[in-house]
Structure formats: C-alpha cells, structure tokens
Design a protein around this motif. Structure first.
Motif, short mmCIF file in Angstrom:
data_model
loop_
_atom_site.label_atom_id
_atom_site.label_comp_id
_atom_site.label_asym_id
_atom_site.label_seq_id
_atom_site.Cartn_x
_atom_site.Cartn_y
_atom_site.Cartn_z
N ASP A 1 25.10 34.10 39.03
CA ASP A 1 26.03 33.24 39.77
C ASP A 1 27.48 33.67 39.58
OD1 ASP A 1 25.74 32.37 37.08
OD2 ASP A 1 26.66 30.45 37.58
N GLN A 2 27.75 34.60 38.66
CA GLN A 2 29.11 35.07 38.38
C GLN A 2 29.37 36.48 38.93
OE1 GLN A 2 31.62 33.35 36.87
NE2 GLN A 2 30.30 31.56 36.75
N ALA A 3 28.49 37.01 39.77
CA ALA A 3 28.61 38.39 40.27
C ALA A 3 29.99 38.62 40.90
CB ALA A 3 27.52 38.68 41.29
N ASN A 4 30.58 39.68 40.55
CA ASN A 4 30.28 40.82 39.69
C ASN A 4 30.80 40.54 38.28
OD1 ASN A 4 29.10 42.40 41.72
ND2 ASN A 4 31.02 43.35 42.26
N VAL A 5 29.98 40.86 37.28
CA VAL A 5 30.27 40.54 35.90
C VAL A 5 30.75 41.79 35.15
CG1 VAL A 5 29.29 39.73 33.70
CG2 VAL A 5 28.61 38.65 35.87
N LEU B 1 33.74 38.22 31.92
CA LEU B 1 34.54 37.96 33.12
C LEU B 1 33.62 37.97 34.33
CD1 LEU B 1 37.39 40.45 32.17
CD2 LEU B 1 37.47 37.96 31.93
N GLY B 2 33.73 36.96 35.16
CA GLY B 2 32.90 36.87 36.35
C GLY B 2 33.72 36.89 37.61
N LEU B 3 33.05 37.12 38.71
CA LEU B 3 33.67 37.17 40.04
C LEU B 3 34.74 38.26 40.10
CD1 LEU B 3 33.98 33.31 40.58
CD2 LEU B 3 32.07 34.80 41.23
N VAL B 4 34.50 39.37 39.40
CA VAL B 4 35.43 40.50 39.39
C VAL B 4 35.13 41.33 40.63
CG1 VAL B 4 36.26 42.50 38.11
CG2 VAL B 4 35.53 40.45 36.88
N ASN B 5 35.77 40.94 41.73
CA ASN B 5 35.45 41.53 43.02
C ASN B 5 36.65 42.12 43.74
OD1 ASN B 5 32.70 40.76 42.78
ND2 ASN B 5 33.27 38.68 43.30
N ASP B 6 37.74 42.37 43.01
CA ASP B 6 38.90 42.97 43.66
C ASP B 6 39.59 43.94 42.70
OD1 ASP B 6 41.16 41.47 42.20
OD2 ASP B 6 39.98 39.82 43.03
N ASP B 7 40.34 44.85 43.27
CA ASP B 7 41.01 45.88 42.47
C ASP B 7 42.08 45.32 41.56
OD1 ASP B 7 39.39 47.88 43.44
OD2 ASP B 7 40.85 48.65 44.88
N GLU B 8 42.68 44.19 41.93
CA GLU B 8 43.70 43.59 41.07
C GLU B 8 43.09 43.15 39.74
OE1 GLU B 8 43.29 42.73 44.30
OE2 GLU B 8 45.07 43.66 45.14
N ALA B 9 41.89 42.58 39.79
CA ALA B 9 41.21 42.17 38.56
C ALA B 9 40.89 43.39 37.71
CB ALA B 9 39.94 41.40 38.88
N LEU B 10 40.42 44.47 38.34
CA LEU B 10 40.13 45.70 37.59
C LEU B 10 41.40 46.23 36.94
CD1 LEU B 10 37.73 47.59 40.03
CD2 LEU B 10 37.12 46.29 37.97
N ALA B 11 42.51 46.19 37.66
CA ALA B 11 43.79 46.68 37.11
C ALA B 11 44.23 45.82 35.93
CB ALA B 11 44.87 46.67 38.20
N ASP B 12 44.04 44.51 36.01
CA ASP B 12 44.40 43.63 34.90
C ASP B 12 43.53 43.90 33.67
OD1 ASP B 12 46.48 42.38 36.24
OD2 ASP B 12 45.21 40.75 36.98
N ILE B 13 42.24 44.12 33.90
CA ILE B 13 41.33 44.44 32.80
C ILE B 13 41.75 45.74 32.14
CG2 ILE B 13 38.96 45.11 32.22
CD1 ILE B 13 38.10 43.14 34.56
N ALA B 14 42.03 46.75 32.95
CA ALA B 14 42.44 48.06 32.42
C ALA B 14 43.75 47.95 31.63
CB ALA B 14 42.57 49.07 33.54
N ALA B 15 44.72 47.20 32.15
CA ALA B 15 46.00 47.04 31.44
C ALA B 15 45.79 46.37 30.10
CB ALA B 15 46.97 46.22 32.30
N TRP B 16 44.91 45.37 30.05
CA TRP B 16 44.61 44.67 28.80
C TRP B 16 43.97 45.61 27.79
CZ3 TRP B 16 39.85 41.14 28.20
CH2 TRP B 16 39.88 40.49 26.96
N VAL B 17 43.01 46.39 28.24
CA VAL B 17 42.34 47.32 27.32
C VAL B 17 43.31 48.39 26.84
CG1 VAL B 17 40.52 49.09 27.17
CG2 VAL B 17 40.02 46.86 28.22
N ARG B 18 44.16 48.89 27.73
CA ARG B 18 45.17 49.89 27.30
C ARG B 18 46.12 49.29 26.26
NH1 ARG B 18 45.63 50.72 32.87
NH2 ARG B 18 47.71 49.83 32.76
N ALA B 19 46.36 47.98 26.33
CA ALA B 19 47.24 47.32 25.36
C ALA B 19 46.52 47.00 24.05
CB ALA B 19 47.81 46.03 25.97
#
Length: 129
Positions: A59-63, A82-100
């Motif tokens: 129910d949370q696709a994409n996880v 993290l659920g409902l990760v269906n746009d590039d902005e969310a991917l960019a935020d995830i990547a920025a967090w991991v880089r930090a």
C-alpha cells in the motif's frame, strides 16, 4: 571504538521492486526502471543501492528503506522506511540526506517526514536479516 573497516561501511538504500513497487499498473506515470540508476547517480558513491523483492508493504508503493552506515548505527541510527517515493524530488532528497550522513548522523530534509512510515517488527526484521 569503531574499527576503520566498520566506520567505512556506507548507508545502504533498498528499493522495493516486488509485486507492486515498480509496477506501472499500480503506480502509473513513473519511470520505475530509471529510479535506481538516477538514485545511484545522485548518491555519487555515498551509499549502496540494491533492489529487493517485495517488502510486504504494498500500500506504500514505491518503497525505499534507508539503512544507516556503520557510523550512523553506532550513533543510534535505525532504518528509515519511506513510502510513495514516486518522483525525482523525493529521490534527490534521499540522496542529499545520505550524502550528509544519513540516519543517525544527519537530519533528513523535512519533506521526507511526509514519506516516512512505520512497519511491523516482522517486516522490519526480514530486511535486517
């Protein structure tokens, strides 16, 4: 004390690609095939990305699950679902967090609070194992 080998272990990002996640019929209008390569590129080597079979939270696709680095885990970080990760902005935020630094070492961008959810212990243990 954390060993040099342990402290170098980066964050690991698991992208569900099971029965519903990555399925254009379930989540139309998303370039599912391009998500993992775009995430890897945005991370710039700061984390490891892997695809997983169904994580049992359809129910949370994409996880996406962000697991802390060894240093992040030593600092108290735990996996973040993290659920409902269906746009590039969310991917960019995830990547920025991991880089930090990711879980345990850096606060996630505030917008990721909208994507975060809690899984059952059974589901969480399955990914940890």
């Amino acid at each position: 004390m954390i060993s040099k080998k342990t402290s170098a272990a980066p964050c690991r990002i698991t992208v569900c690609r099971g029965c519903c996640c990555g399925d254009p019929a379930k989540v139309p209008g998303v370039d599912h095939g391009g998500q993992i390569p775009r995430l890897r590129e945005a991370l710039g080597g700061a984390g490891q990305v892997r695809a997983s079979e169904c994580l049992d939270v359809c129910d949370q696709a994409n996880v996406v699950v962000v697991q802390p680095s060894a240093a992040g885990r030593a600092a108290g970080g735990r996996p973040v679902w993290l659920g409902l990760v269906n746009d590039d902005e969310a991917l960019a935020d995830i990547a920025a967090w991991v880089r930090a630094g990711g879980p345990g070492l850096a606060e996630p961008p505030g917008v990721l609070d909208l994507y975060e959810f809690t899984v059952s212990r059974r589901v969480g243990r399955a990914l940890e194992g």
